[in-house]
Design a protein around this motif. Structure first.
Motif, PDB file in Angstrom:
ATOM      1  N   ASN A  64      -5.188  -6.962   0.261  1.00  0.00           N
ATOM      2  CA  ASN A  64      -5.406  -6.916  -1.186  1.00  0.00           C
ATOM      3  C   ASN A  64      -4.152  -7.349  -1.945  1.00  0.00           C
ATOM      4  O   ASN A  64      -4.236  -7.765  -3.096  1.00  0.00           O
ATOM      5  CB  ASN A  64      -5.805  -5.506  -1.631  1.00  0.00           C
ATOM      6  CG  ASN A  64      -7.190  -5.125  -1.172  1.00  0.00           C
ATOM      7  OD1 ASN A  64      -8.193  -5.680  -1.619  1.00  0.00           O
ATOM      8  ND2 ASN A  64      -7.254  -4.175  -0.252  1.00  0.00           N
TER       9      ASN A  64
ATOM     10  N   LEU B  46       0.838  -1.188   0.000  1.00  0.00           N
ATOM     11  CA  LEU B  46       0.000   0.000   0.000  1.00  0.00           C
ATOM     12  C   LEU B  46       0.871   1.235   0.000  1.00  0.00           C
ATOM     13  O   LEU B  46       1.719   1.391   0.851  1.00  0.00           O
ATOM     14  CB  LEU B  46      -0.906  -0.001   1.237  1.00  0.00           C
ATOM     15  CG  LEU B  46      -1.849   1.183   1.369  1.00  0.00           C
ATOM     16  CD1 LEU B  46      -2.884   1.132   0.243  1.00  0.00           C
ATOM     17  CD2 LEU B  46      -2.538   1.154   2.711  1.00  0.00           C
TER      18      LEU B  46
ATOM     19  N   ASP C 140      -1.759  -4.841   3.898  1.00  0.00           N
ATOM     20  CA  ASP C 140      -2.829  -4.754   2.901  1.00  0.00           C
ATOM     21  C   ASP C 140      -3.091  -6.152   2.343  1.00  0.00           C
ATOM     22  O   ASP C 140      -2.324  -6.650   1.523  1.00  0.00           O
ATOM     23  CB  ASP C 140      -2.425  -3.784   1.785  1.00  0.00           C
ATOM     24  CG  ASP C 140      -3.492  -3.667   0.714  1.00  0.00           C
ATOM     25  OD1 ASP C 140      -4.582  -4.248   0.885  1.00  0.00           O
ATOM     26  OD2 ASP C 140      -3.231  -2.999  -0.304  1.00  0.00           O
TER      27      ASP C 140
ATOM     28  N   SER D 125      -3.561  -0.576   9.332  1.00  0.00           N
ATOM     29  CA  SER D 125      -2.368   0.155   9.734  1.00  0.00           C
ATOM     30  C   SER D 125      -2.331   0.193  11.251  1.00  0.00           C
ATOM     31  O   SER D 125      -3.348   0.490  11.892  1.00  0.00           O
ATOM     32  CB  SER D 125      -2.394   1.580   9.173  1.00  0.00           C
ATOM     33  OG  SER D 125      -1.275   2.313   9.622  1.00  0.00           O
TER      34      SER D 125
ATOM     35  N   PHE E 195      -7.658   5.449  -0.385  1.00  0.00           N
ATOM     36  CA  PHE E 195      -7.293   4.104  -0.815  1.00  0.00           C
ATOM     37  C   PHE E 195      -7.158   4.069  -2.328  1.00  0.00           C
ATOM     38  O   PHE E 195      -8.097   4.393  -3.046  1.00  0.00           O
ATOM     39  CB  PHE E 195      -8.356   3.117  -0.342  1.00  0.00           C
ATOM     40  CG  PHE E 195      -7.996   1.684  -0.592  1.00  0.00           C
ATOM     41  CD1 PHE E 195      -8.688   0.939  -1.506  1.00  0.00           C
ATOM     42  CD2 PHE E 195      -6.938   1.101   0.085  1.00  0.00           C
ATOM     43  CE1 PHE E 195      -8.359  -0.380  -1.746  1.00  0.00           C
ATOM     44  CE2 PHE E 195      -6.608  -0.210  -0.135  1.00  0.00           C
ATOM     45  CZ  PHE E 195      -7.323  -0.956  -1.061  1.00  0.00           C
TER      46      PHE E 195
ATOM     47  N   VAL F  15      -7.403  -3.422   4.392  1.00  0.00           N
ATOM     48  CA  VAL F  15      -6.166  -2.684   4.648  1.00  0.00           C
ATOM     49  C   VAL F  15      -6.110  -2.276   6.117  1.00  0.00           C
ATOM     50  O   VAL F  15      -7.069  -1.720   6.645  1.00  0.00           O
ATOM     51  CB  VAL F  15      -6.074  -1.422   3.769  1.00  0.00           C
ATOM     52  CG1 VAL F  15      -4.697  -0.773   3.913  1.00  0.00           C
ATOM     53  CG2 VAL F  15      -6.350  -1.764   2.313  1.00  0.00           C
TER      54      VAL F  15
END
Length: 209
Positions: A170, A12, A168, A81, A34, A79
């Motif tokens: 993804n 990311l 992330d 953090s 994003f 996602v």
């Protein structure tokens, strides 16, 4: 390093602020910060690398027939953090992870990342390659064996200042042994098995007949 190789470490690119509950990281969940289009472009570039580059991990016959990797839709809720909880001893902790060859490879266990997904709290160990600064997170979940590669996937982890990291899902991708048995890949240990389905990132690779 070429762009093609860089695609194998999808991360990311934006840093996002999240709230914390019981020290677990919540999903970013803000489409305004994003980069959905950027991740889609990176997936397209990775497909081109697999199809045309001589360094592609695919077997020659699969590379000739290759039409693209399968992914779940990009999801901002995948996602996270938050802080990387470093190992309390302060010493370098070496671990041996099982591999597709039936032997073991040595990595450094850097610490633990806690996050909330599907209204539940999970934790995963974060590892580092010996002699390198690259962090990664091998994991298994409920999708393995039918929607995703049976032996789990990897997520590349980005340091975001201090001990803050971005994870992330993804960018969850298959190890190279999922495409070609000539490669040796480390599998996720028991502490990185999630009792939930992570429907983010790359799906099972199915060679065309």
């Amino acid at each position: 390093m070429t762009r093609g190789l860089l695609l194998l470490s999808l991360v990311l690119g934006c840093l996002c602020t999240v709230s914390h509950l019981s020290h677990a990281s919540e999903p970013v969940g803000d489409e305004g910060t994003f980069e959905v289009e950027r991740i889609q472009r990176e997936r397209e570039e990775k497909n081109r690398f697999f199809r045309w580059d001589p360094r592609s991990p695919l077997r020659p016959e699969d590379q000739r027939r290759f039409r693209g990797l399968a992914y779940y839709p990009v999801d901002p809720g995948c996602v996270f953090s938050g802080p990387l909880e470093r190992n309390s001893s302060g010493k370098t902790e070496y671990v041996r992870l099982p591999t597709s060859r039936g032997n073991f490879r040595t990595y450094v266990r850097v610490g633990t990342f806690r996050f909330r997904m599907h209204h539940r709290e999970f934790s995963l160990a974060v590892y580092r390659f010996v002699g390198r600064s690259t962090l990664f997170l091998p994991f298994r979940d409920k999708t393995n064996g039918h929607e995703t590669y049976e032996n789990g996937r990897y997520v590349d982890v980005r340091l975001a200042g201090g001990d803050m990291i971005v994870v992330d899902f993804n960018s969850a991708h298959n190890p190279y042994c999922a495409y070609n048995p000539k490669y040796t890949c480390a599998f996720a240990p028991e502490e990185n098995v999630l009792d939930t389905a992570v429907r983010c990132g790359e799906k099972t690779f199915l060679p065309l007949p």
